[in-house]
Motif scaffolding. Structure first.
Motif, PDB file in Angstrom:
ATOM      1  N   HIS A   1       0.435  -1.420  -0.001  1.00 47.60           N
ATOM      2  CA  HIS A   1       0.238   0.058   0.180  1.00 47.60           C
ATOM      3  C   HIS A   1       0.757   1.198   0.012  1.00 47.60           C
ATOM      4  CE1 HIS A   1      -2.502   2.903   2.229  1.00 47.60           C
ATOM      5  NE2 HIS A   1      -3.522   2.343   1.312  1.00 47.60           N
ATOM      6  N   ASP A   2       2.379   1.306   0.712  1.00 47.74           N
ATOM      7  CA  ASP A   2       3.402   1.975   0.902  1.00 47.74           C
ATOM      8  C   ASP A   2       4.427   1.862   0.460  1.00 47.74           C
ATOM      9  OD1 ASP A   2       0.693   3.844   1.908  1.00 47.74           O
ATOM     10  OD2 ASP A   2       1.231   3.114   3.673  1.00 47.74           O
ATOM     11  N   TYR A   3       4.361   1.945  -0.765  1.00 49.15           N
ATOM     12  CA  TYR A   3       5.755   2.396  -1.760  1.00 49.15           C
ATOM     13  C   TYR A   3       7.293   2.642  -0.290  1.00 49.15           C
ATOM     14  CZ  TYR A   3       9.154   2.036  -5.171  1.00 49.15           C
ATOM     15  OH  TYR A   3      10.372   1.845  -6.174  1.00 49.15           O
ATOM     16  N   ASP A   4       8.062   1.986  -0.184  1.00 47.22           N
ATOM     17  CA  ASP A   4       9.062   2.247   0.310  1.00 47.22           C
ATOM     18  C   ASP A   4      10.626   1.149  -1.051  1.00 47.22           C
ATOM     19  OD1 ASP A   4      11.454   1.908   1.655  1.00 47.22           O
ATOM     20  OD2 ASP A   4      10.384   2.080   3.726  1.00 47.22           O
ATOM     21  N   PRO A   5      11.319   2.081  -0.875  1.00 50.36           N
ATOM     22  CA  PRO A   5      12.481   1.185  -2.201  1.00 50.36           C
ATOM     23  C   PRO A   5      13.010   1.061  -1.405  1.00 50.36           C
ATOM     24  CG  PRO A   5      11.970   3.839  -2.498  1.00 50.36           C
ATOM     25  CD  PRO A   5      10.936   3.427  -1.411  1.00 50.36           C
ATOM     26  N   ALA A   6      13.334   1.267  -0.486  1.00 48.02           N
ATOM     27  CA  ALA A   6      14.214   0.622   0.458  1.00 48.02           C
ATOM     28  C   ALA A   6      14.244  -0.772   0.717  1.00 48.02           C
ATOM     29  CB  ALA A   6      14.960   1.253   1.493  1.00 48.02           C
ATOM     30  N   LEU A   7      12.644  -0.936   0.832  1.00 45.98           N
ATOM     31  CA  LEU A   7      12.192  -2.501   1.538  1.00 45.98           C
ATOM     32  C   LEU A   7      11.964  -3.320   0.526  1.00 45.98           C
ATOM     33  CD1 LEU A   7      10.574  -3.904   3.950  1.00 45.98           C
ATOM     34  CD2 LEU A   7       8.711  -2.604   3.333  1.00 45.98           C
TER      35      LEU A   7
ATOM     36  N   THR B   1      -9.313 -12.975   3.597  1.00 41.40           N
ATOM     37  CA  THR B   1      -8.250 -11.591   3.818  1.00 41.40           C
ATOM     38  C   THR B   1      -8.242 -11.452   2.803  1.00 41.40           C
ATOM     39  OG1 THR B   1      -6.683 -12.553   4.615  1.00 41.40           O
ATOM     40  CG2 THR B   1      -7.853 -12.750   6.680  1.00 41.40           C
ATOM     41  N   VAL B   2      -8.720  -9.901   2.195  1.00 45.25           N
ATOM     42  CA  VAL B   2      -7.617  -9.626   0.989  1.00 45.25           C
ATOM     43  C   VAL B   2      -7.281  -7.879   1.460  1.00 45.25           C
ATOM     44  CG1 VAL B   2     -10.329  -8.820   0.531  1.00 45.25           C
ATOM     45  CG2 VAL B   2      -7.189  -9.111  -1.017  1.00 45.25           C
ATOM     46  N   GLY B   3      -6.356  -6.974   1.301  1.00 48.39           N
ATOM     47  CA  GLY B   3      -6.231  -5.668   1.367  1.00 48.39           C
ATOM     48  C   GLY B   3      -6.543  -5.258  -0.066  1.00 48.39           C
ATOM     49  N   ARG B   4      -7.109  -4.035   0.752  1.00 45.03           N
ATOM     50  CA  ARG B   4      -7.707  -3.188  -0.767  1.00 45.03           C
ATOM     51  C   ARG B   4      -7.297  -2.680  -2.050  1.00 45.03           C
ATOM     52  NH1 ARG B   4     -13.170  -2.804  -1.448  1.00 45.03           N
ATOM     53  NH2 ARG B   4     -13.383  -2.419   0.952  1.00 45.03           N
ATOM     54  N   HIS B   5      -6.195  -2.865  -1.392  1.00 45.75           N
ATOM     55  CA  HIS B   5      -5.071  -2.167  -3.233  1.00 45.75           C
ATOM     56  C   HIS B   5      -3.996  -2.857  -2.874  1.00 45.75           C
ATOM     57  CE1 HIS B   5      -6.965   2.209  -1.457  1.00 45.75           C
ATOM     58  NE2 HIS B   5      -6.429   1.912  -0.165  1.00 45.75           N
ATOM     59  N   ASP B   6      -4.846  -4.525  -3.193  1.00 45.71           N
ATOM     60  CA  ASP B   6      -4.083  -6.139  -3.689  1.00 45.71           C
ATOM     61  C   ASP B   6      -4.085  -5.216  -4.946  1.00 45.71           C
ATOM     62  OD1 ASP B   6      -2.420  -7.901  -4.246  1.00 45.71           O
ATOM     63  OD2 ASP B   6      -4.796  -9.148  -3.470  1.00 45.71           O
ATOM     64  N   TRP B   7      -3.031  -5.325  -5.712  1.00 44.45           N
ATOM     65  CA  TRP B   7      -2.744  -5.638  -7.727  1.00 44.45           C
ATOM     66  C   TRP B   7      -3.092  -6.967  -7.847  1.00 44.45           C
ATOM     67  CZ3 TRP B   7       0.672  -7.155 -11.514  1.00 44.45           C
ATOM     68  CH2 TRP B   7       1.216  -7.284 -10.070  1.00 44.45           C
ATOM     69  N   ILE B   8      -2.190  -8.196  -7.416  1.00 40.98           N
ATOM     70  CA  ILE B   8      -2.148  -9.167  -8.508  1.00 40.98           C
ATOM     71  C   ILE B   8      -3.453 -10.040  -7.866  1.00 40.98           C
ATOM     72  CG2 ILE B   8      -1.023 -10.235  -6.565  1.00 40.98           C
ATOM     73  CD1 ILE B   8       0.430 -11.416  -9.191  1.00 40.98           C
TER      74      ILE B   8
ATOM     75  N   SER C   1     -18.334 -18.815   4.262  1.00 41.77           N
ATOM     76  CA  SER C   1     -17.274 -17.870   4.826  1.00 41.77           C
ATOM     77  C   SER C   1     -17.153 -16.454   5.329  1.00 41.77           C
ATOM     78  CB  SER C   1     -17.182 -18.264   3.184  1.00 41.77           C
ATOM     79  OG  SER C   1     -18.022 -17.578   2.398  1.00 41.77           O
ATOM     80  N   THR C   2     -16.422 -15.861   5.320  1.00 42.91           N
ATOM     81  CA  THR C   2     -16.601 -14.936   6.395  1.00 42.91           C
ATOM     82  C   THR C   2     -15.272 -14.367   4.549  1.00 42.91           C
ATOM     83  OG1 THR C   2     -16.686 -15.415   7.943  1.00 42.91           O
ATOM     84  CG2 THR C   2     -16.574 -13.331   8.052  1.00 42.91           C
ATOM     85  N   LEU C   3     -15.553 -12.988   4.514  1.00 42.25           N
ATOM     86  CA  LEU C   3     -14.361 -12.079   4.010  1.00 42.25           C
ATOM     87  C   LEU C   3     -14.485 -10.724   5.149  1.00 42.25           C
ATOM     88  CD1 LEU C   3     -13.292 -11.201   1.228  1.00 42.25           C
ATOM     89  CD2 LEU C   3     -15.554 -10.391   0.003  1.00 42.25           C
ATOM     90  N   VAL C   4     -12.903 -10.651   5.052  1.00 42.96           N
ATOM     91  CA  VAL C   4     -12.745  -9.111   5.546  1.00 42.96           C
ATOM     92  C   VAL C   4     -11.371  -8.199   4.573  1.00 42.96           C
ATOM     93  CG1 VAL C   4     -11.832  -8.253   7.538  1.00 42.96           C
ATOM     94  CG2 VAL C   4     -13.344 -10.224   7.747  1.00 42.96           C
ATOM     95  N   VAL C   5     -11.888  -7.316   4.347  1.00 46.71           N
ATOM     96  CA  VAL C   5     -11.351  -6.247   3.489  1.00 46.71           C
ATOM     97  C   VAL C   5     -10.480  -5.425   3.998  1.00 46.71           C
ATOM     98  CG1 VAL C   5     -10.871  -4.990   1.384  1.00 46.71           C
ATOM     99  CG2 VAL C   5     -12.713  -6.862   1.585  1.00 46.71           C
ATOM    100  N   PHE C   6      -9.105  -5.500   4.270  1.00 48.13           N
ATOM    101  CA  PHE C   6      -8.356  -4.811   5.104  1.00 48.13           C
ATOM    102  C   PHE C   6      -7.801  -3.245   4.417  1.00 48.13           C
ATOM    103  CE2 PHE C   6      -8.122  -8.188   6.828  1.00 48.13           C
ATOM    104  CZ  PHE C   6      -7.512  -8.248   8.314  1.00 48.13           C
ATOM    105  N   GLU C   7      -8.684  -1.979   4.670  1.00 53.42           N
ATOM    106  CA  GLU C   7      -8.653  -1.054   3.893  1.00 53.42           C
ATOM    107  C   GLU C   7      -7.128   0.069   3.231  1.00 53.42           C
ATOM    108  OE1 GLU C   7     -11.289  -0.302   2.122  1.00 53.42           O
ATOM    109  OE2 GLU C   7     -12.386  -1.475   3.501  1.00 53.42           O
ATOM    110  N   ASN C   8      -6.166  -0.354   4.441  1.00 51.96           N
ATOM    111  CA  ASN C   8      -4.757   0.037   4.540  1.00 51.96           C
ATOM    112  C   ASN C   8      -3.824  -0.959   3.918  1.00 51.96           C
ATOM    113  OD1 ASN C   8      -5.227   2.624   5.345  1.00 51.96           O
ATOM    114  ND2 ASN C   8      -6.550   1.799   7.205  1.00 51.96           N
ATOM    115  N   SER C   9      -4.181  -1.668   2.554  1.00 52.49           N
ATOM    116  CA  SER C   9      -3.310  -3.269   3.031  1.00 52.49           C
ATOM    117  C   SER C   9      -3.587  -3.028   0.974  1.00 52.49           C
ATOM    118  CB  SER C   9      -3.576  -4.005   3.468  1.00 52.49           C
ATOM    119  OG  SER C   9      -2.931  -4.345   4.777  1.00 52.49           O
ATOM    120  N   GLY C  10      -2.558  -3.192   0.720  1.00 53.01           N
ATOM    121  CA  GLY C  10      -2.163  -4.010  -0.728  1.00 53.01           C
ATOM    122  C   GLY C  10      -2.443  -5.643  -0.741  1.00 53.01           C
ATOM    123  N   HIS C  11      -0.880  -6.697  -1.167  1.00 51.59           N
ATOM    124  CA  HIS C  11      -1.134  -7.343  -1.044  1.00 51.59           C
ATOM    125  C   HIS C  11      -0.924  -8.218   0.125  1.00 51.59           C
ATOM    126  CE1 HIS C  11      -1.134 -11.450  -2.948  1.00 51.59           C
ATOM    127  NE2 HIS C  11      -0.069 -11.858  -3.138  1.00 51.59           N
ATOM    128  N   SER C  12      -0.487  -7.856   1.007  1.00 51.70           N
ATOM    129  CA  SER C  12       0.037  -8.204   2.626  1.00 51.70           C
ATOM    130  C   SER C  12      -0.568  -7.206   3.655  1.00 51.70           C
ATOM    131  CB  SER C  12       1.262  -8.359   2.502  1.00 51.70           C
ATOM    132  OG  SER C  12       1.896  -8.986   1.077  1.00 51.70           O
TER     133      SER C  12
END
Length: 281
Positions: free
Chosen positions: A175-181, A223-230, A246-257
């Protein structure tokens, strides 16, 4: 430790090994790129209440590279690990490509699964088209299309090329891009290009569990990140529509992880789900 499983030496860790508690077997994603480090960091947090088994799948991490690298073989390896650890039933868990294997296991061995936990995964290969569009439309980085095609179609040339292509798409994941990471992750990744190529050039083309998922009997947390691209949210919604309990939970401040980007909330969500499941048994 190393354990001989179905003719292949697997690197396995058992966390929270105590009698009388439910067993979780967690499958990492990204065959040929992933390792037990990912599920150890997330499901390892549950080792105070569960016996957590994490491992490098055949052809990944520190495990041996004896094929085949098929879904059927990876499912058979999971069941052999279950038998090795002495669990009649398990919580099967998987993120991303590991979610494919978790669902395949729940379909093949329904009586062995007390619950399933999925993270950022898909029921078929339709996510490939969505991922391609998201990658090429990204405002974060400009993707080298040739590298993108090689990694997504399983046609990388060798481990060095896999690393180059992996580094190219890593900025898309968080969700937040960190080039060092991103650089740190690329450096820490164990590369097995033959495993990756088989998974993406052969397995992906035949992957479609939609017709089988209504037969899954285990309670399932998705579970899934709201901003998951893949594996975008729509992929998890499809799974939730198909699996009865089944239960679906979306994490609003996450990408794929979300297990890393919103770790405390993700852990609390999984704990609550598993506590409810096992309280009724």
């Amino acid at each position: 430790m190393y354990v001989q499983i179905n003719g292949n030496r697997l690197h396995i860790e058992v966390l929270g090994d105590r009698p009388g508690v439910p067993t979780i077997i967690a499958h990492h994603g990204a065959p040929g790129l992933g390792s037990l480090a990912e599920p150890r960091a997330s499901f390892g947090r549950l080792a105070d209440a569960y016996r957590v088994v994490v491992f490098d799948a055949r052809g990944s991490g520190a495990s041996d590279d004896n094929g085949p690298f098929t879904h059927e073989q990876w499912v058979a390896d999971v069941d052999a690990i279950r038998a090795w650890i002495g669990a009649e039933q398990i919580v099967i868990a998987g993120g991303s490509y590991g979610g494919f294997i978790a669902m395949e296991y729940a379909v093949a061995h329904p009586d062995r699964v007390s619950a399933m936990v999925l993270r950022d995964t898909a029921a078929d290969n339709a996510n490939q088209e969505l991922a391609t569009r998201n990658a090429l439309e990204s405002a974060r980085v400009t993707i080298d299309q040739a590298k993108f095609v090689r990694i997504m179609t399983g046609t990388v040339r060798d481990d060095a090329d896999l690393r180059d292509c992996w580094t190219e798409i890593l900025p898309l994941y968080d969700h937040d891009y960190d080039p060092a990471l991103v650089a740190k992750r690329a450096e820490a990744t164990p590369y097995h290009y033959r495993t990756h190529n088989y998974a993406f050039s052969v397995n992906q083309h035949a992957y479609d569990l939609k017709s089988a998922l209504p037969g899954v009997t285990a309670p399932t947390l998705i579970t899934v990140g709201r901003h998951d691209w893949i594996t975008p949210v729509a992929c998890s919604e499809t799974i939730a529509d198909l699996i009865p309990q089944s239960t679906l939970v979306v994490f609003e401040n996450s990408g794929h992880s979300p297990q890393a980007e919103e770790a405390d909330l993700w852990e609390a969500t999984v704990r609550e789900f598993l506590e409810e499941v096992h309280a009724t048994r």
